[in-house]
Design a protein around this motif. Structure first.
Motif, PDB file in Angstrom:
ATOM      1  N   MET A 229       0.901  -1.429  -0.274  1.00  0.00           N
ATOM      2  CA  MET A 229       0.172  -0.238  -0.298  1.00  0.00           C
ATOM      3  C   MET A 229       1.093   1.240  -0.204  1.00  0.00           C
ATOM      4  SD  MET A 229      -2.635  -1.601   2.766  1.00  0.00           S
ATOM      5  CE  MET A 229      -3.077   0.399   3.060  1.00  0.00           C
ATOM      6  N   SER A 230       2.003   1.225   0.893  1.00  0.00           N
ATOM      7  CA  SER A 230       2.958   2.267   0.981  1.00  0.00           C
ATOM      8  C   SER A 230       3.894   3.377  -0.568  1.00  0.00           C
ATOM      9  CB  SER A 230       4.317   1.625   1.653  1.00  0.00           C
ATOM     10  OG  SER A 230       4.954   1.493   1.386  1.00  0.00           O
ATOM     11  N   GLY A 231       3.686   1.858  -1.248  1.00  0.00           N
ATOM     12  CA  GLY A 231       4.654   2.258  -2.868  1.00  0.00           C
ATOM     13  C   GLY A 231       5.803   2.382  -2.721  1.00  0.00           C
ATOM     14  N   LEU A 232       6.175   1.308  -1.348  1.00  0.00           N
ATOM     15  CA  LEU A 232       7.254   1.638  -0.728  1.00  0.00           C
ATOM     16  C   LEU A 232       8.492  -0.202  -1.267  1.00  0.00           C
ATOM     17  CD1 LEU A 232       8.251   3.514   2.040  1.00  0.00           C
ATOM     18  CD2 LEU A 232       8.749   4.369  -0.051  1.00  0.00           C
ATOM     19  N   GLY A 233      10.258   0.316  -2.024  1.00  0.00           N
ATOM     20  CA  GLY A 233      10.056  -1.402  -1.375  1.00  0.00           C
ATOM     21  C   GLY A 233      11.037  -1.655  -0.409  1.00  0.00           C
ATOM     22  N   TRP A 234      11.783  -2.855  -0.410  1.00  0.00           N
ATOM     23  CA  TRP A 234      12.809  -3.261   0.702  1.00  0.00           C
ATOM     24  C   TRP A 234      13.900  -2.653   0.833  1.00  0.00           C
ATOM     25  CZ3 TRP A 234       8.441  -5.441   2.709  1.00  0.00           C
ATOM     26  CH2 TRP A 234       8.231  -6.647   1.939  1.00  0.00           C
ATOM     27  N   PRO A 303       8.818   3.532  16.179  1.00  0.00           N
ATOM     28  CA  PRO A 303       9.335   3.975  14.917  1.00  0.00           C
ATOM     29  C   PRO A 303       8.220   3.258  14.219  1.00  0.00           C
ATOM     30  CG  PRO A 303      10.879   4.971  15.709  1.00  0.00           C
ATOM     31  CD  PRO A 303      10.558   3.475  16.711  1.00  0.00           C
ATOM     32  N   LEU A 304       8.762   1.895  14.153  1.00  0.00           N
ATOM     33  CA  LEU A 304       8.415   0.705  12.438  1.00  0.00           C
ATOM     34  C   LEU A 304       6.979   0.233  12.613  1.00  0.00           C
ATOM     35  CD1 LEU A 304       8.916  -0.603  10.515  1.00  0.00           C
ATOM     36  CD2 LEU A 304       9.041  -2.867  11.894  1.00  0.00           C
ATOM     37  N   PHE A 305       6.666   0.812  14.612  1.00  0.00           N
ATOM     38  CA  PHE A 305       4.917   0.460  14.125  1.00  0.00           C
ATOM     39  C   PHE A 305       4.547   1.415  14.505  1.00  0.00           C
ATOM     40  CE2 PHE A 305       7.417  -2.583  17.015  1.00  0.00           C
ATOM     41  CZ  PHE A 305       6.799  -4.020  16.800  1.00  0.00           C
ATOM     42  N   GLN A 306       4.795   2.756  14.285  1.00  0.00           N
ATOM     43  CA  GLN A 306       4.437   4.304  14.302  1.00  0.00           C
ATOM     44  C   GLN A 306       3.687   4.734  12.526  1.00  0.00           C
ATOM     45  OE1 GLN A 306       5.819   7.492  15.538  1.00  0.00           O
ATOM     46  NE2 GLN A 306       6.577   6.171  17.754  1.00  0.00           N
ATOM     47  N   ALA A 310       0.771   4.499  10.966  1.00  0.00           N
ATOM     48  CA  ALA A 310      -0.245   5.248   9.627  1.00  0.00           C
ATOM     49  C   ALA A 310      -0.543   4.881   8.331  1.00  0.00           C
ATOM     50  CB  ALA A 310       1.552   6.371   9.728  1.00  0.00           C
ATOM     51  N   VAL A 311       0.298   3.797   7.868  1.00  0.00           N
ATOM     52  CA  VAL A 311       0.083   3.374   6.382  1.00  0.00           C
ATOM     53  C   VAL A 311      -1.217   2.487   6.269  1.00  0.00           C
ATOM     54  CG1 VAL A 311       0.721   1.911   4.632  1.00  0.00           C
ATOM     55  CG2 VAL A 311       2.738   3.667   5.698  1.00  0.00           C
ATOM     56  N   PRO A 317      -7.110  -1.099  19.388  1.00  0.00           N
ATOM     57  CA  PRO A 317      -7.031  -2.141  19.070  1.00  0.00           C
ATOM     58  C   PRO A 317      -7.145  -3.449  18.479  1.00  0.00           C
ATOM     59  CG  PRO A 317      -8.942  -1.035  19.133  1.00  0.00           C
ATOM     60  CD  PRO A 317      -8.666   0.382  18.520  1.00  0.00           C
ATOM     61  N   GLU A 318      -6.868  -2.742  16.901  1.00  0.00           N
ATOM     62  CA  GLU A 318      -6.483  -4.051  16.102  1.00  0.00           C
ATOM     63  C   GLU A 318      -4.246  -3.900  16.087  1.00  0.00           C
ATOM     64  OE1 GLU A 318      -6.550  -6.106  12.558  1.00  0.00           O
ATOM     65  OE2 GLU A 318      -8.588  -5.023  14.227  1.00  0.00           O
ATOM     66  N   MET A 319      -4.369  -3.501  15.995  1.00  0.00           N
ATOM     67  CA  MET A 319      -2.826  -2.794  16.616  1.00  0.00           C
ATOM     68  C   MET A 319      -2.485  -4.401  17.942  1.00  0.00           C
ATOM     69  SD  MET A 319      -0.196  -1.166  13.992  1.00  0.00           S
ATOM     70  CE  MET A 319       0.919  -0.908  15.456  1.00  0.00           C
TER      71      MET A 319
END
Length: 370
Positions: A229-234, A303-306, A310-311, A317-319
């Motif tokens: 969804m973010s459109g980013l690559g690894w 930060p990774l979970f943030q 956000a994405v 609750p889902e997190m």
């Protein structure tokens, strides 16, 4: 015709043992079809055995018996120091985190994840992990890749104090796409009779949270969807490295500090925060009639979970029921021992947070905002 053949076996150190092909003698030419023609390379399997033997030997611990190459692996509980042991077993895999490892070519630490998912569960029962066996399956055996993966498994075992005493390599043409593989494993541990956990969890007990090293090895089907969804690559920049680096950080091994805390006294239960997050895993160690009150502002969401939240625009609750959200293990402890145990865990390199308390009720009640 060629019969269905068993996969390659390597109990007690990945000693590969090959199956056989059945043909009609009248139809068999002098230089007929070989196992290699069917896509199984015995020589590659033998090269892998030679590569991984030193890594397996490096995990040896008291109790390991015999050398490599038997049909089964032996372990002497008495030599390991037990007098009246109860055995505990756990099995797991790595899930679709493998997809990221395969796509990026970064397979060196995925074996640590495999071990961690098993031994972190064992220690929650109060057990010391003793030995580990793995199952590695692929369509076409790449010796270098497989050796790197199994070296990671051996590293995870060494860091957990358990021996890698066997496993299986299966080369199965037609079962996996090119370059794909799968991993599974299981660990066996032991405790003296009467020392099993959870035990004695009571109203007022304190919940100590140990920080995770990242997403660990759960929720990666959603993680991969969010990255898409973010459109980013690894290889997209993230933190001090790349997004792939952050998502492939190996699952933290909690065995040594958890065992040290148990032996110090005052630990009533442990919860490994895996699939289901805090919401589903913490109640598993609480007796009927007791729940937990957890302060979501006691720690900062990493930060990774943030970024993941956000994405996806994910609700709190889902997190909390999908990811570990920065807490990989929770210890339920006697309040009189909480400070001492927190200090011990910090001395062993853990980041410790007082998350909340056990209280009358059911499940987990959250206060504050994540």
């Amino acid at each position: 015709m060629i019969a269905n053949l068993p996969p390659m076996r390597y109990p007690a150190g990945h000693d590969l043992q090959m199956g056989y092909a059945m043909t009609s003698p009248a139809d068999t030419p002098k230089n007929g079809i070989t196992y290699a023609d069917a896509g199984v390379d015995i020589d590659a399997g033998n090269r892998l055995v030679d590569r991984i033997k030193p890594a397996a030997r490096a995990t040896a611990r008291p109790g390991v018996m015999g050398g490599l190459g038997g049909f089964g692996a032996l372990f002497d509980l008495k030599a390991a120091g037990y007098t009246d042991p109860v055995l505990v077993a756990a099995t797991d895999g790595v899930g679709t985190k493998l997809r990221i490892a395969i796509d990026t070519g970064r397979v060196d630490t995925i074996g640590i994840d495999l071990v961690a998912m098993c031994v972190n569960d064992l220690v929650c029962q109060g057990a010391e992990p003793l030995f580990f066996l793995d199952y590695f399956a692929t369509g076409k055996l790449d010796v270098d890749q497989a050796a790197r993966i199994i070296a990671g498994i051996a590293q995870g075992c060494a860091d957990s104090g358990c021996a890698l005493i066997g496993g299986e390599t299966a080369e199965m043409p037609g079962m996996y796409h090119a370059g794909d593989f799968d991993l599974a494993g299981f660990a066996v541990g032991a405790m003296e009779r009467g020392h099993d956990l959870p035990r004695g969890v009571a109203d007022g007990d304190v919940a100590l949270g140990l920080a995770s090293s990242g997403v660990h090895s759960n929720g990666y089907s959603l993680v991969r969807r969010l990255v898409e969804m973010s459109g980013l690559g690894w290889d997209a920049p993230f933190g001090d490295g790349t997004l792939g680096d952050a998502l492939l950080a190996p699952t933290r091994l909690y065995v040594r500090p958890a065992l040290a805390a148990i032996r110090a006294g005052g630990v009533h239960g442990l919860a490994h925060i895996t699939g289901g997050g805090l919401t589903e895993n913490l109640p598993r160690v609480l007796p009927e009639g007791l729940g937990a009150v957890i302060d979501l502002e006691a720690w900062a969401l990493p930060p990774l979970f943030q970024w993941l939240r956000a994405v996806g625009g994910m609700a709190e609750p889902e997190m909390l029921k999908t990811f570990n959200c920065g807490i990989g293990m929770i210890l339920i402890v006697d309040p009189a021992r909480a400070d001492a145990l927190a200090a011990l865990l910090r001395d062993m390199g853990e980041t410790v947070t007082v998350l909340g308390t056990v209280a009358p009720g059911q499940g987990v009640t959250y206060t504050g905002v994540l």
